[in-house]
Design a protein around this motif. Structure first.
Motif, PDB file in Angstrom:
ATOM      1  N   SER A  52       0.841  -1.202   0.000  1.00  0.00           N
ATOM      2  CA  SER A  52       0.000   0.000   0.000  1.00  0.00           C
ATOM      3  C   SER A  52       0.872   1.247   0.000  1.00  0.00           C
ATOM      4  O   SER A  52       1.996   1.246   0.506  1.00  0.00           O
ATOM      5  CB  SER A  52      -0.947   0.021   1.206  1.00  0.00           C
ATOM      6  OG  SER A  52      -0.234   0.256   2.408  1.00  0.00           O
ATOM      7  N   VAL A  53       0.328   2.304  -0.594  1.00  0.00           N
ATOM      8  CA  VAL A  53       0.952   3.625  -0.568  1.00  0.00           C
ATOM      9  C   VAL A  53      -0.153   4.638  -0.297  1.00  0.00           C
ATOM     10  O   VAL A  53      -1.323   4.397  -0.608  1.00  0.00           O
ATOM     11  CB  VAL A  53       1.661   3.957  -1.900  1.00  0.00           C
ATOM     12  CG1 VAL A  53       2.781   2.979  -2.185  1.00  0.00           C
ATOM     13  CG2 VAL A  53       0.675   3.978  -3.058  1.00  0.00           C
ATOM     14  N   THR A  54       0.228   5.760   0.274  1.00  0.00           N
ATOM     15  CA  THR A  54      -0.732   6.839   0.505  1.00  0.00           C
ATOM     16  C   THR A  54      -0.312   8.038  -0.334  1.00  0.00           C
ATOM     17  O   THR A  54       0.816   8.515  -0.230  1.00  0.00           O
ATOM     18  CB  THR A  54      -0.804   7.217   1.989  1.00  0.00           C
ATOM     19  OG1 THR A  54      -1.261   6.078   2.740  1.00  0.00           O
ATOM     20  CG2 THR A  54      -1.786   8.366   2.212  1.00  0.00           C
ATOM     21  N   ILE A  55      -1.242   8.490  -1.171  1.00  0.00           N
ATOM     22  CA  ILE A  55      -0.991   9.607  -2.078  1.00  0.00           C
ATOM     23  C   ILE A  55      -2.101  10.624  -1.909  1.00  0.00           C
ATOM     24  O   ILE A  55      -3.282  10.287  -2.030  1.00  0.00           O
ATOM     25  CB  ILE A  55      -0.931   9.135  -3.544  1.00  0.00           C
ATOM     26  CG1 ILE A  55       0.158   8.075  -3.743  1.00  0.00           C
ATOM     27  CG2 ILE A  55      -0.702  10.314  -4.481  1.00  0.00           C
ATOM     28  CD1 ILE A  55       0.146   7.441  -5.124  1.00  0.00           C
ATOM     29  N   ALA A  56      -1.723  11.860  -1.603  1.00  0.00           N
ATOM     30  CA  ALA A  56      -2.692  12.953  -1.460  1.00  0.00           C
ATOM     31  C   ALA A  56      -3.816  12.574  -0.494  1.00  0.00           C
ATOM     32  O   ALA A  56      -4.991  12.880  -0.731  1.00  0.00           O
ATOM     33  CB  ALA A  56      -3.269  13.354  -2.818  1.00  0.00           C
ATOM     34  N   PHE A  91      -6.791  11.452  -6.293  1.00  0.00           N
ATOM     35  CA  PHE A  91      -5.357  11.560  -6.034  1.00  0.00           C
ATOM     36  C   PHE A  91      -4.539  11.702  -7.309  1.00  0.00           C
ATOM     37  O   PHE A  91      -3.357  12.059  -7.271  1.00  0.00           O
ATOM     38  CB  PHE A  91      -4.854  10.340  -5.254  1.00  0.00           C
ATOM     39  CG  PHE A  91      -4.954   9.046  -6.025  1.00  0.00           C
ATOM     40  CD1 PHE A  91      -3.976   8.679  -6.928  1.00  0.00           C
ATOM     41  CD2 PHE A  91      -6.047   8.206  -5.844  1.00  0.00           C
ATOM     42  CE1 PHE A  91      -4.078   7.498  -7.643  1.00  0.00           C
ATOM     43  CE2 PHE A  91      -6.148   7.013  -6.552  1.00  0.00           C
ATOM     44  CZ  PHE A  91      -5.160   6.665  -7.463  1.00  0.00           C
ATOM     45  N   GLY A  92      -5.134  11.367  -8.477  1.00  0.00           N
ATOM     46  CA  GLY A  92      -4.397  11.379  -9.728  1.00  0.00           C
ATOM     47  C   GLY A  92      -5.072  10.478 -10.745  1.00  0.00           C
ATOM     48  O   GLY A  92      -6.298  10.478 -10.867  1.00  0.00           O
ATOM     49  N   THR A  93      -4.273   9.683 -11.457  1.00  0.00           N
ATOM     50  CA  THR A  93      -4.835   8.782 -12.459  1.00  0.00           C
ATOM     51  C   THR A  93      -4.261   7.379 -12.310  1.00  0.00           C
ATOM     52  O   THR A  93      -3.163   7.181 -11.787  1.00  0.00           O
ATOM     53  CB  THR A  93      -4.537   9.274 -13.895  1.00  0.00           C
ATOM     54  OG1 THR A  93      -3.123   9.313 -14.096  1.00  0.00           O
ATOM     55  CG2 THR A  93      -5.139  10.639 -14.129  1.00  0.00           C
ATOM     56  N   ILE A 106       0.365   4.434 -12.043  1.00  0.00           N
ATOM     57  CA  ILE A 106      -0.251   5.429 -11.158  1.00  0.00           C
ATOM     58  C   ILE A 106       0.505   6.739 -11.315  1.00  0.00           C
ATOM     59  O   ILE A 106       1.738   6.777 -11.168  1.00  0.00           O
ATOM     60  CB  ILE A 106      -0.200   4.974  -9.689  1.00  0.00           C
ATOM     61  CG1 ILE A 106      -0.856   3.593  -9.513  1.00  0.00           C
ATOM     62  CG2 ILE A 106      -0.848   6.016  -8.783  1.00  0.00           C
ATOM     63  CD1 ILE A 106      -2.327   3.543  -9.826  1.00  0.00           C
ATOM     64  N   GLU A 107      -0.228   7.812 -11.621  1.00  0.00           N
ATOM     65  CA  GLU A 107       0.401   9.119 -11.771  1.00  0.00           C
ATOM     66  C   GLU A 107      -0.307  10.139 -10.888  1.00  0.00           C
ATOM     67  O   GLU A 107      -1.541  10.146 -10.793  1.00  0.00           O
ATOM     68  CB  GLU A 107       0.373   9.562 -13.237  1.00  0.00           C
ATOM     69  CG  GLU A 107       1.234   8.669 -14.137  1.00  0.00           C
ATOM     70  CD  GLU A 107       1.263   9.118 -15.577  1.00  0.00           C
ATOM     71  OE1 GLU A 107       2.373   9.393 -16.073  1.00  0.00           O
ATOM     72  OE2 GLU A 107       0.183   9.199 -16.185  1.00  0.00           O
ATOM     73  N   SER A 108       0.479  10.989 -10.257  1.00  0.00           N
ATOM     74  CA  SER A 108      -0.068  12.013  -9.368  1.00  0.00           C
ATOM     75  C   SER A 108       0.941  13.143  -9.236  1.00  0.00           C
ATOM     76  O   SER A 108       2.061  13.056  -9.744  1.00  0.00           O
ATOM     77  CB  SER A 108      -0.347  11.415  -7.978  1.00  0.00           C
ATOM     78  OG  SER A 108       0.875  11.150  -7.303  1.00  0.00           O
ATOM     79  N   ASP A 109       0.548  14.201  -8.525  1.00  0.00           N
ATOM     80  CA  ASP A 109       1.475  15.308  -8.289  1.00  0.00           C
ATOM     81  C   ASP A 109       2.605  14.891  -7.352  1.00  0.00           C
ATOM     82  O   ASP A 109       3.667  15.522  -7.343  1.00  0.00           O
ATOM     83  CB  ASP A 109       0.729  16.507  -7.694  1.00  0.00           C
ATOM     84  CG  ASP A 109      -0.209  17.163  -8.699  1.00  0.00           C
ATOM     85  OD1 ASP A 109       0.003  16.978  -9.919  1.00  0.00           O
ATOM     86  OD2 ASP A 109      -1.163  17.841  -8.258  1.00  0.00           O
ATOM     87  N   GLU A 110       2.382  13.824  -6.554  1.00  0.00           N
ATOM     88  CA  GLU A 110       3.383  13.406  -5.573  1.00  0.00           C
ATOM     89  C   GLU A 110       4.360  12.373  -6.118  1.00  0.00           C
ATOM     90  O   GLU A 110       5.553  12.407  -5.794  1.00  0.00           O
ATOM     91  CB  GLU A 110       2.691  12.832  -4.325  1.00  0.00           C
ATOM     92  CG  GLU A 110       1.904  13.847  -3.533  1.00  0.00           C
ATOM     93  CD  GLU A 110       1.290  13.256  -2.278  1.00  0.00           C
ATOM     94  OE1 GLU A 110       1.662  12.126  -1.892  1.00  0.00           O
ATOM     95  OE2 GLU A 110       0.422  13.926  -1.679  1.00  0.00           O
ATOM     96  N   THR A 111       3.869  11.443  -6.918  1.00  0.00           N
ATOM     97  CA  THR A 111       4.731  10.378  -7.409  1.00  0.00           C
ATOM     98  C   THR A 111       4.078   9.657  -8.582  1.00  0.00           C
ATOM     99  O   THR A 111       2.851   9.632  -8.692  1.00  0.00           O
ATOM    100  CB  THR A 111       5.037   9.363  -6.281  1.00  0.00           C
ATOM    101  OG1 THR A 111       6.051   8.450  -6.710  1.00  0.00           O
ATOM    102  CG2 THR A 111       3.795   8.574  -5.885  1.00  0.00           C
ATOM    103  N   ASN A 112       4.908   9.099  -9.453  1.00  0.00           N
ATOM    104  CA  ASN A 112       4.445   8.259 -10.558  1.00  0.00           C
ATOM    105  C   ASN A 112       5.141   6.901 -10.440  1.00  0.00           C
ATOM    106  O   ASN A 112       6.369   6.851 -10.301  1.00  0.00           O
ATOM    107  CB  ASN A 112       4.807   8.869 -11.911  1.00  0.00           C
ATOM    108  CG  ASN A 112       4.186  10.227 -12.142  1.00  0.00           C
ATOM    109  OD1 ASN A 112       3.152  10.567 -11.566  1.00  0.00           O
ATOM    110  ND2 ASN A 112       4.814  11.015 -12.993  1.00  0.00           N
ATOM    111  N   PHE A 113       4.367   5.815 -10.513  1.00  0.00           N
ATOM    112  CA  PHE A 113       5.001   4.508 -10.451  1.00  0.00           C
ATOM    113  C   PHE A 113       4.224   3.482 -11.264  1.00  0.00           C
ATOM    114  O   PHE A 113       3.052   3.675 -11.597  1.00  0.00           O
ATOM    115  CB  PHE A 113       5.175   4.032  -9.006  1.00  0.00           C
ATOM    116  CG  PHE A 113       3.900   3.683  -8.278  1.00  0.00           C
ATOM    117  CD1 PHE A 113       3.427   2.375  -8.247  1.00  0.00           C
ATOM    118  CD2 PHE A 113       3.178   4.653  -7.594  1.00  0.00           C
ATOM    119  CE1 PHE A 113       2.263   2.040  -7.566  1.00  0.00           C
ATOM    120  CE2 PHE A 113       2.012   4.328  -6.905  1.00  0.00           C
ATOM    121  CZ  PHE A 113       1.552   3.019  -6.888  1.00  0.00           C
TER     122      PHE A 113
END
Length: 233
Positions: A12-16, A104-106, A132-139
């Motif tokens: 798991s990861v937490t984004i925004a 959180f993103g896309t 997963i793409e967002s302002d915080e990280t893309n992976f």
């Protein structure tokens, strides 16, 4: 980026402010059952549950977590339909190449070379992975897959910070192929998954890490329940 590894292919990861949980296979995991304090799925939070394909070692705890948390399920159409029959209403189906916009993103569903059948024998649709793409990280999360030349497109079309790649061989690509994948997609930080859970996917950790350091990359192989900080270059 802080990432919590729950064993096998689950993390798991937490984004925004949103917690993303992937491929929840926790309680039946034989390695998890050996822990002095096994992971309590009642304490796992999620706002979104992503499922790469239908095999039991990727979906086993999904129903319980989805019903308790009310998280949104994101998976292919066949998997979403299967869970809807179990009473899961908060779900969004995707198919290959499709991108869904989320708070959180896309999340984009991308190709994987594998098989897929649900625990009761139902057709699980085609397997996939997620970008997963967002302002915080893309992976990139590969799901279960062989090395495929399609991965080069991910490196061309997406600016990825890190990746989650299967490394256990036998049922998926091994760590040597995963190291090639990391090079193709342009990442230097990789969380390894799908290793050591069963005898057929046990790996030599030192050899696996060395395959990545040859390309100046880092492979993380955390303990079950461990939270690590992945800092992209």
């Amino acid at each position: 980026m802080q990432v919590t590894f729950y064993g096998h292919s689950c993390f798991s990861v937490t984004i925004a402010g949103s917690t993303l949980l992937f491929d929840p296979f926790i309680t039946p995991n034989p390695k998890g059952q050996e822990l002095k304090q096994p992971i309590d799925i009642e304490k796992i939070e999620a706002d979104y549950v992503f499922i790469s394909h239908g095999h039991e070692d990727h979906v086993a705890d999904a129903e319980a977590i989805l019903k308790r948390t009310g998280a949104m399920l994101i998976a292919n159409f066949e998997i979403v339909s299967w869970f809807q029959d179990k009473g899961i209403e908060n779900a969004h189906p995707v198919n290959h190449g499709g991108t869904v916009k989320l708070p959180f993103g896309t999340a984009k569903f991308v190709n994987a070379i594998h098989s897929s059948v649900l625990p009761d024998g139902s057709y699980g649709g085609n397997p996939g992975g997620f970008v997963i793409e967002s302002d915080e990280t893309n992976f990139y999360f590969s799901g279960d897959t062989a090395l495929t030349y399609d991965m080069k497109l991910l490196g061309e079309f997406h600016k990825l910070d890190w990746a989650v790649l299967c490394v256990g061989d036998n049922f998926t690509m091994g760590y040597k192929d995963a190291a090639i994948c990391a090079e193709w997609i342009g990442v230097k930080r990789v969380l390894g998954t799908h290793f050591d859970t069963f005898q057929m996917i046990e790996i030599d950790h030192d050899a696996a890490r060395a395959a990545f350091t040859e390309n100046d990359a880092t492979l993380y192989l955390p303990q079950i329940g461990e939270t690590i900080n992945i800092t992209p270059l």
